[in-house]
Design a protein around this motif. Sequence first.
Motif, PDB file in Angstrom:
ATOM      1  N   PRO A 102      -2.580   5.759  -9.805  1.00  0.00           N
ATOM      2  CA  PRO A 102      -2.772   4.366  -9.677  1.00  0.00           C
ATOM      3  C   PRO A 102      -3.771   3.703 -10.389  1.00  0.00           C
ATOM      4  CG  PRO A 102      -2.908   5.731  -7.451  1.00  0.00           C
ATOM      5  CD  PRO A 102      -2.837   6.661  -8.640  1.00  0.00           C
ATOM      6  N   PRO A 149      -1.067   1.368  -4.783  1.00  0.00           N
ATOM      7  CA  PRO A 149      -1.665   0.918  -3.375  1.00  0.00           C
ATOM      8  C   PRO A 149      -2.656   0.060  -3.435  1.00  0.00           C
ATOM      9  CG  PRO A 149      -2.696   2.823  -4.250  1.00  0.00           C
ATOM     10  CD  PRO A 149      -1.879   2.347  -5.297  1.00  0.00           C
ATOM     11  N   VAL A 150      -2.195  -1.435  -3.647  1.00  0.00           N
ATOM     12  CA  VAL A 150      -3.194  -2.358  -3.682  1.00  0.00           C
ATOM     13  C   VAL A 150      -2.837  -3.432  -2.317  1.00  0.00           C
ATOM     14  CG1 VAL A 150      -3.720  -4.578  -4.511  1.00  0.00           C
ATOM     15  CG2 VAL A 150      -3.628  -2.473  -6.084  1.00  0.00           C
ATOM     16  N   PRO A 151      -3.756  -3.341  -1.442  1.00  0.00           N
ATOM     17  CA  PRO A 151      -3.367  -4.164  -0.198  1.00  0.00           C
ATOM     18  C   PRO A 151      -3.054  -5.316  -0.416  1.00  0.00           C
ATOM     19  CG  PRO A 151      -5.666  -3.635  -0.467  1.00  0.00           C
ATOM     20  CD  PRO A 151      -4.940  -2.965  -1.781  1.00  0.00           C
ATOM     21  N   MET A 181       3.066   4.116  -5.854  1.00  0.00           N
ATOM     22  CA  MET A 181       2.065   4.293  -6.974  1.00  0.00           C
ATOM     23  C   MET A 181       1.016   3.148  -7.096  1.00  0.00           C
ATOM     24  SD  MET A 181       2.742   7.164  -7.714  1.00  0.00           S
ATOM     25  CE  MET A 181       1.536   7.107  -8.938  1.00  0.00           C
ATOM     26  N   PHE A 195       0.919  -1.076   0.040  1.00  0.00           N
ATOM     27  CA  PHE A 195      -0.069   0.051  -0.057  1.00  0.00           C
ATOM     28  C   PHE A 195       0.940   1.193  -0.235  1.00  0.00           C
ATOM     29  CE2 PHE A 195      -4.659  -0.329   0.511  1.00  0.00           C
ATOM     30  CZ  PHE A 195      -5.017   0.980   0.149  1.00  0.00           C
TER      31      PHE A 195
END
Lengths: 109, 408
Positions: free
Chosen positions: B43, B26-28, B24, B21
């Motif tokens: 993003p 921010p994918v958990p 650039m 996260f």
Amino acid sequence: MLRILLSTAVFLGFMTSCPVGATSIKLKSTKVEYPTSDVMFPGDGADAINNNCLACHSADHVLYQPLLSRENWAEVVHKMVTAYKAPISPDDEKQIVEYLAKTKSIPDR
Amino acid sequence: MERDREPLTRRRVLQGVGTGFIGMMPVPAWAQETFDFKVPGGPSVRPITTSFPEKGRMILQRTSPPWLETPFDIYDKSVITPNNQHYVSWHWATYPEEINVDTFRLAVRGEVDKTLSLSLKDIQDLPQFEIVAVNQCAGNSRMLMVPRVAGAQWWLGGLSNAKWTGVRLKDVLDLAGVKAGAIQVRFGGLDEPVLPDGPKFMKSVTIDHARDGEVMIAYGMNGEQLPMLNGFPLRLVVPGWSGVYWVKMLNDIEVLSKPDTNYWTSTGYRVPDVPNHTVKPGDKGFRLVPATGNVPRSFITNVHDGDKLKVGAETLVRGIAFGGDCGVARVDASIDGGKSWQSTKLGPDEGKYSLRQWQAQLTLPAAGARTLMVRCTNTAGLAQPGFPVWNPSGYLYNTVESIHVIAT
């Protein structure tokens, strides 16, 4: 008639109607739980954004925004104060814009 | 109705643990499946989530208050969006997690002869009305605006279509008896501002629009009760107008004798009053007006960017279209980036506010890169523009879509 049949056949397999009867819909009491997020803004200078912004929306709201100019970010943060009445102090507002300009900004042209 | 305050530990928490996260992308780390819009300027990857109640696979645009986008693949399967994949958008995070159908009441008040407090049974006893209508966020496809603008970063899926069952608003207003001085009707739901001084989310329409016999109060969606996140138990449906008017968890109807001055009606959701609502960044001097009616749009649903199509052979290309605030007159397709257009065949008509399928047999004459396009013209003669739509708040985008394929 033939024409109608053919046209139906052409679109076969494409469901256009839904299982609705003429009878009324029986409504049932409902209880659910909405998920929350524990994501915080990372890195230095994140105190003001973490303390002020997460009361109304999760961090992903901001993290998925596009890259914007510092001026754009200042407008976005100020809208939270003027339109939505977020109680952000002028000093915190400055720090939030600073954080966003540092982490999510397009280079000045 | 107070949102219950259970400890966080009992609640499903979408965690941001891990290093994913930051920066650039921010994918958990919890995301099992992601979707990449492949749009530059920020993003472009989002998690696919199945964590929201009564919802299936959705693209997560924001956890709280939720912005859940309908995955594009469903538009190729049906013109009706399944209820569990109908897009979701809330303005404030405070709204109930529990609705009791026996105690719920809808108030009708203001410039009326008789103030009403209607139970769900009272409403279901009124004559039933049904309409198929597209529900689209005014900011759908904001992500495609160049330069990018702040707001919900919808790609294509802030758009869903359903058969709505309920009652005409006109019939409910007639029960109360509208007084001669009425000019607008304002709608509020069970959602409340999180901030003490924040503006409650409300929207108004003119009294004539409210009584047009199409604006309705829906208790059913595709034959079932509404999902909580789509506004159970009652939702206003304003066919042809953007979703912001479709007030969810509707519990208050106020007939007004003076223009509504609340933020959402008087200030929010504004577009430049110019053709295609399109201006240049930095332009000033245009008048701002409320975003109201939808504008025509169309999509190719069975061919995707980067697909390889066979040269000289007919390829079935299909998709969906809608006219906006009126019906679809025609849908045209292009295989040469918009230089020439050919007509397509329209699918069954589910009503003028519904999505409509179209399809065409297209033949790519020579090998190489090709740009497919599709363009809807509505029954009022308005066609999607070929130029980029842009306005400062990112509303009512409807530029002709392009799909880049390779003929081999």
